[in-house]
Design a protein around this motif. Sequence first.
Motif, PDB file in Angstrom:
ATOM      1  N   TYR A  51      -0.999  45.896 -21.387  1.00 12.83           N
ATOM      2  CA  TYR A  51      -1.608  46.153 -20.083  1.00 12.83           C
ATOM      3  C   TYR A  51      -3.104  45.870 -20.083  1.00 12.83           C
ATOM      4  O   TYR A  51      -3.668  45.462 -19.066  1.00 12.83           O
ATOM      5  N   ASN A  58      -5.966  39.523 -14.952  1.00 11.48           N
ATOM      6  CA  ASN A  58      -6.061  39.712 -13.503  1.00 11.48           C
ATOM      7  C   ASN A  58      -7.516  39.710 -13.033  1.00 11.48           C
ATOM      8  O   ASN A  58      -7.820  39.179 -11.966  1.00 11.48           O
ATOM      9  N   ARG A  77      -5.301  41.206  -2.384  1.00  5.64           N
ATOM     10  CA  ARG A  77      -4.049  41.352  -3.152  1.00  5.64           C
ATOM     11  C   ARG A  77      -4.325  41.287  -4.653  1.00  5.64           C
ATOM     12  O   ARG A  77      -3.781  42.071  -5.437  1.00  5.64           O
ATOM     13  N   ASP A  80      -5.946  44.431  -5.780  1.00  2.89           N
ATOM     14  CA  ASP A  80      -4.930  45.485  -5.900  1.00  2.89           C
ATOM     15  C   ASP A  80      -4.179  45.370  -7.224  1.00  2.89           C
ATOM     16  O   ASP A  80      -3.841  46.383  -7.844  1.00  2.89           O
ATOM     17  N   LEU A  81      -3.900  44.132  -7.657  1.00  6.97           N
ATOM     18  CA  LEU A  81      -3.228  43.930  -8.950  1.00  6.97           C
ATOM     19  C   LEU A  81      -4.099  44.438 -10.099  1.00  6.97           C
ATOM     20  O   LEU A  81      -3.594  45.050 -11.042  1.00  6.97           O
ATOM     21  N   THR A  83      -6.359  46.798  -9.924  1.00  4.01           N
ATOM     22  CA  THR A  83      -6.340  48.266  -9.845  1.00  4.01           C
ATOM     23  C   THR A  83      -5.035  48.823 -10.404  1.00  4.01           C
ATOM     24  O   THR A  83      -5.032  49.800 -11.163  1.00  4.01           O
ATOM     25  N   GLU A  84      -3.928  48.208 -10.037  1.00  2.00           N
ATOM     26  CA  GLU A  84      -2.618  48.659 -10.530  1.00  2.00           C
ATOM     27  C   GLU A  84      -2.541  48.543 -12.054  1.00  2.00           C
ATOM     28  O   GLU A  84      -2.061  49.460 -12.725  1.00  2.00           O
ATOM     29  N   SER A  85      -3.028  47.448 -12.592  1.00  2.00           N
ATOM     30  CA  SER A  85      -3.019  47.259 -14.045  1.00  2.00           C
ATOM     31  C   SER A  85      -3.914  48.285 -14.738  1.00  2.00           C
ATOM     32  O   SER A  85      -3.563  48.821 -15.791  1.00  2.00           O
ATOM     33  N   GLU A  86      -5.079  48.559 -14.148  1.00  2.00           N
ATOM     34  CA  GLU A  86      -5.973  49.570 -14.717  1.00  2.00           C
ATOM     35  C   GLU A  86      -5.317  50.944 -14.715  1.00  2.00           C
ATOM     36  O   GLU A  86      -5.453  51.707 -15.684  1.00  2.00           O
ATOM     37  N   ASN A  87      -4.590  51.254 -13.658  1.00  2.00           N
ATOM     38  CA  ASN A  87      -3.867  52.526 -13.594  1.00  2.00           C
ATOM     39  C   ASN A  87      -2.795  52.608 -14.673  1.00  2.00           C
ATOM     40  O   ASN A  87      -2.572  53.681 -15.262  1.00  2.00           O
ATOM     41  N   MET A  88      -2.125  51.494 -14.936  1.00  2.00           N
ATOM     42  CA  MET A  88      -1.099  51.475 -15.990  1.00  2.00           C
ATOM     43  C   MET A  88      -1.741  51.729 -17.351  1.00  2.00           C
ATOM     44  O   MET A  88      -1.185  52.456 -18.175  1.00  2.00           O
ATOM     45  N   ASP A  91      -2.425  55.395 -17.631  1.00  2.00           N
ATOM     46  CA  ASP A  91      -1.171  56.135 -17.795  1.00  2.00           C
ATOM     47  C   ASP A  91      -0.631  55.990 -19.218  1.00  2.00           C
ATOM     48  O   ASP A  91      -0.252  56.980 -19.850  1.00  2.00           O
TER      49      ASP A  91
END
Length: 136
Positions: A51, A58, A77, A80-81, A83-88, A91
């Motif tokens: 990740y 990204n 978009r 957003d990808l 941000t989503e990858s950073e959140n993963m 996690d």
Amino acid sequence: HLAAGVSHRFGVVSLVDPFISNSILLTMDPIRQLKIKTGAVQRMTKDVEYYTKEVDGNRSKLEEMRGNGEDEADLRRQSDLVTESENMVRDVRTRVKKFYDELLDLVESLGDDSNVSGTVEFSKAKEVLAAAQPYV
């Protein structure tokens, strides 16, 4: 690595996810516990690496798109990808920490057991802990 366990749904022995509860692990052989927890830390470490690379890729693509003057919707978009990858990554790092701590506790508790501390599994667990340290 999967462990045998009882499926409450069917009332028969089935396969249980390696992230099984500690109460079940307490009844298992210490070597088996080491294998399961070591495998969990290894998988989570690989996930963090994956990740993190995804975030970098990204971000690079987003910067390239900005440099090329891409459409604002496409930039959003891509952002957003990122941000989503950073959140993963966040996690998975949380899960690495959890499994790392569990494995560390197990290694420390078994360190005085000469039947376990001299095994390949014990050495592997210590190696995995050292390799996972930067992600904790």
